[in-house]
Design a protein around this motif. Structure first.
Motif, short mmCIF file in Angstrom:
data_model
loop_
_atom_site.label_atom_id
_atom_site.label_comp_id
_atom_site.label_asym_id
_atom_site.label_seq_id
_atom_site.Cartn_x
_atom_site.Cartn_y
_atom_site.Cartn_z
N ILE A 1 39.80 40.61 35.40
CA ILE A 1 41.19 40.47 34.93
C ILE A 1 41.25 41.10 33.54
CG2 ILE A 1 43.13 38.91 34.52
CD1 ILE A 1 41.65 36.78 36.17
N ASN A 2 41.96 42.21 33.44
CA ASN A 2 42.08 42.90 32.16
C ASN A 2 43.41 42.53 31.51
OD1 ASN A 2 41.14 44.83 30.19
ND2 ASN A 2 42.89 46.07 30.86
N GLY B 1 37.79 40.33 45.97
CA GLY B 1 37.81 40.60 44.53
C GLY B 1 38.34 42.01 44.24
N ASN B 2 38.94 42.19 43.08
CA ASN B 2 39.49 43.50 42.74
C ASN B 2 39.63 43.60 41.22
OD1 ASN B 2 40.66 46.03 42.99
ND2 ASN B 2 42.20 45.38 44.49
N TYR B 3 40.04 44.77 40.78
CA TYR B 3 40.31 44.99 39.36
C TYR B 3 41.80 44.73 39.14
CZ TYR B 3 40.86 47.31 34.91
OH TYR B 3 41.15 47.58 33.59
N ILE B 4 42.12 43.84 38.24
CA ILE B 4 43.52 43.49 38.02
C ILE B 4 43.88 43.69 36.56
CG2 ILE B 4 45.18 41.56 38.02
CD1 ILE B 4 43.50 40.58 40.51
N ASN B 5 44.87 44.53 36.32
CA ASN B 5 45.30 44.81 34.96
C ASN B 5 46.71 44.27 34.75
OD1 ASN B 5 45.21 46.20 32.33
ND2 ASN B 5 46.90 47.36 33.24
N PHE B 6 46.87 43.45 33.74
CA PHE B 6 48.21 42.97 33.41
C PHE B 6 48.80 43.81 32.29
CE2 PHE B 6 46.56 38.71 35.00
CZ PHE B 6 47.30 38.77 36.17
N ASP B 7 50.00 44.34 32.51
CA ASP B 7 50.67 45.08 31.43
C ASP B 7 51.01 44.14 30.28
OD1 ASP B 7 50.48 47.43 32.77
OD2 ASP B 7 52.49 47.30 33.68
N ILE B 8 51.35 42.90 30.64
CA ILE B 8 51.63 41.87 29.61
C ILE B 8 50.65 40.72 29.89
CG2 ILE B 8 53.39 40.30 28.70
CD1 ILE B 8 55.47 41.78 30.36
N SER C 1 50.08 37.46 30.70
CA SER C 1 50.85 36.29 31.13
C SER C 1 49.93 35.09 31.36
CB SER C 1 51.59 36.63 32.43
OG SER C 1 51.82 35.48 33.21
N VAL C 2 50.31 33.96 30.78
CA VAL C 2 49.53 32.73 30.94
C VAL C 2 49.49 32.33 32.42
CG1 VAL C 2 49.39 30.27 30.32
CG2 VAL C 2 50.17 31.94 28.63
N GLY C 3 50.69 32.24 33.00
CA GLY C 3 50.78 31.77 34.39
C GLY C 3 50.08 32.71 35.36
N ALA C 4 50.30 34.02 35.19
CA ALA C 4 49.68 34.97 36.12
C ALA C 4 48.16 34.97 35.96
CB ALA C 4 50.26 36.37 35.90
N THR C 5 47.68 34.81 34.73
CA THR C 5 46.22 34.74 34.52
C THR C 5 45.66 33.51 35.22
OG1 THR C 5 46.42 35.87 32.39
CG2 THR C 5 44.37 34.66 32.77
N GLY C 6 46.34 32.37 35.05
CA GLY C 6 45.88 31.12 35.68
C GLY C 6 45.86 31.23 37.19
N ASN C 7 46.95 31.74 37.74
CA ASN C 7 47.04 31.87 39.19
C ASN C 7 45.96 32.81 39.74
OD1 ASN C 7 48.58 30.66 41.19
ND2 ASN C 7 50.49 31.55 40.45
#
Ligand code: UD1
Length: 421
Positions: free
Chosen positions: A182-183, A153-160, A162-168
């Motif tokens: 998931i931020n 597990g880790n801290y993951i920040n998406f700059d955008i 994304s539907v697909g990246a969030t799902g994956n």
């Protein structure tokens, strides 16, 4: 390649049922790889993209049965961890197998999706998240290879978001050791549907439906059943079919909470809407269509998957409107085809300026992608004379026999099977 022949100008009436959501199914199906056993996915739409995903999963060893929209996936004997180019090139959502495979089997080999009809669609966020969870990513002859002993597990920040990246990421994090945050996660209803399926499998997820999702990894997940949500894009497309033909129709099964951005724009344009839990009725008989601007945004904003259809509708507005796509800035392949039907559009970067005309006129037009073809069908329904929409295999990817649904509503639309289109 089939084509549609539409004799436009007919009023529609009656009721039409919305099918299960393509984009939900394409996430729910690979999620079954996370467990071992029989999963039942209710309300699965019969679409070409669903069949492509089924081919991909079968080739990994998944056994399935599919009837009456109930898809049973048996994931007991997975023996291949590869998504080959032949499937991924047809459907980018094939990348969804990456997260579950690497989380459960420690290895995934997935063809790089490449560009698509409307420009580059990177997967950097998917890969960043897998790396953050401890996967080693390498590239070999056009393939992404992800491997890990055990994800962490880790801290993951998406700059955008994304539907697909969030799902994956969700599908990987549920079996990782420890907690993942998931931020700036995507809040689309299809992601909520996926979270609910994962929770039914035994996953521990907090913040479902919000932009901060917390996952506590578990050692294993068990098979589960899930109801696929109704397709909000199909519902929106059918509502516009009613609006653009100045008709009164009822769309059954859409979830209004998933559709507010579309419903409010339709109301702003002058349509009368009546909705309750079961149905949405739209009445645009005798209205003067007002020009209404839309700018696409992540949920609950106006979906990029509806901008082409909105442009078709706005072509008959009294006045000028602007449609801006901020999600996919090049997603305007439908513009030259709509122009062939008499739509007056001028492009300025990622904004289409549409000057309403009194009438559209039927013509031969070419589908270039899924939602572009939907916009051409909508324009054809409203146009005077005959419209031929070629290459409807694009529309079959994401709409379950749309011509049959439109015929039920009284549209004059025929599918012609053939090879030269
Ligand atoms: C999903 C939908 C698609 C819809 C889109 C946006 C499925 C199967 N498809 O696609 O119908 O049009 O959401 O609502 O659910 N991005 C990156 N890097 C990445 C991933 C995405 O920069 O790694 C960018 C994209 O280029 C785009 C934005 O993020 O500008 C949103 O894309 P994303 O939400 O990922 O779309 P998909 O999941 O591919």
């Amino acid at each position: 390649m089939d084509k549609f022949i539409i004799h436009g100008g007919k009023k529609l009436k009656g009721t039409v049922q919305v099918s299960g959501a393509k984009n939900a199914s394409l996430a729910l199906m690979p999620a079954a790889l996370l467990n071992s056993g029989r999963n039942k996915l209710y309300n699965t739409p019969e679409l070409n993209d669903v069949y492509t995903m089924l081919k991909l999963l079968s080739q990994m060893g998944v056994k399935f049965s599919f009837s009456n929209h109930i898809l049973e996936l048996n994931t007991t004997e997975i023996n291949s961890f590869e998504a080959p180019y032949e499937h991924v090139k047809k459907m980018r959502a094939s990348i969804y197998v990456l997260g579950p495979l690497v989380a459960r089997y420690g290895y995934a080999k997935v063809s790089m999706p490449g560009g698509c009809a409307w420009g580059p669609r990177p997967v950097n966020l998917h890969l960043m998240a897998m790396e953050k969870l401890g996967a080693e990513i390498t590239f070999e002859q056009g393939y992404i290879i992800a491997s890990a002993n055990k994800l962490k597990g880790n801290y993951i920040n998406f700059d955008i978001p994304s539907v697909g990246a969030t799902g994956n990421t969700l599908m990987a994090a549920v079996l990782a050791k420890g907690n993942t945050i998931i931020n700036n996660a995507a809040c689309e209803p299809e992601i909520t549907n996926l979270c609910n399926f994962l929770i039914k499998m035994g996953a521990k997820i907090e913040g479902v439906g919000t932009s901060i999702i917390e996952v506590e990894g578990v050692d294993e997940l068990h098979p589960a059943d899930i109801e696929t949500i109704p397709d909000r894009i199909e519902a929106g497309t059918l509502l516009i079919a009613g609006a653009i033909t100045r008709s009164n129709i009822k769309v059954i099964g859409g979830i209004t909470n998933h559709l507010h951005s579309i419903l409010s724009k339709l109301e702003d344009s002058g349509c009368k809407l009546f909705y309750n839990k079961e149905s949405i009725e739209i009445n645009s008989e005798n209205i003067e269509i007002k020009p209404i601007d839309v700018t696409t945004a992540v949920f609950p904003g106006f979906p990029t998957d509806m901008q082409a259809q909105w442009m078709a509708y706005m072509s008959l507005a009294v006045g000028t409107s602007n449609v801006t796509d901020t999600i996919y800035k090049d997603r305007f392949n439908h513009v030259p085809e709509l122009v062939r039907l008499g739509v007056d559009i001028v492009m300025n970067e990622n904004t289409a300026r549409i000057v309403g005309v009194e009438k559209l006129k039927g013509a031969k037009v070419m589908s270039t992608d899924l939602r572009a073809s939907a916009s051409l069908v909508l324009a054809g329904l409203a146009a005077e004379g005959v419209t031929e929409v070629l290459r409807v295999y694009h529309i079959d990817r994401g709409y379950q026999r749309i011509e049959e649904k439109l015929k039920e509503l009284g549209a004059d639309i025929e599918r012609v099977e053939g090879s030269e289109y």
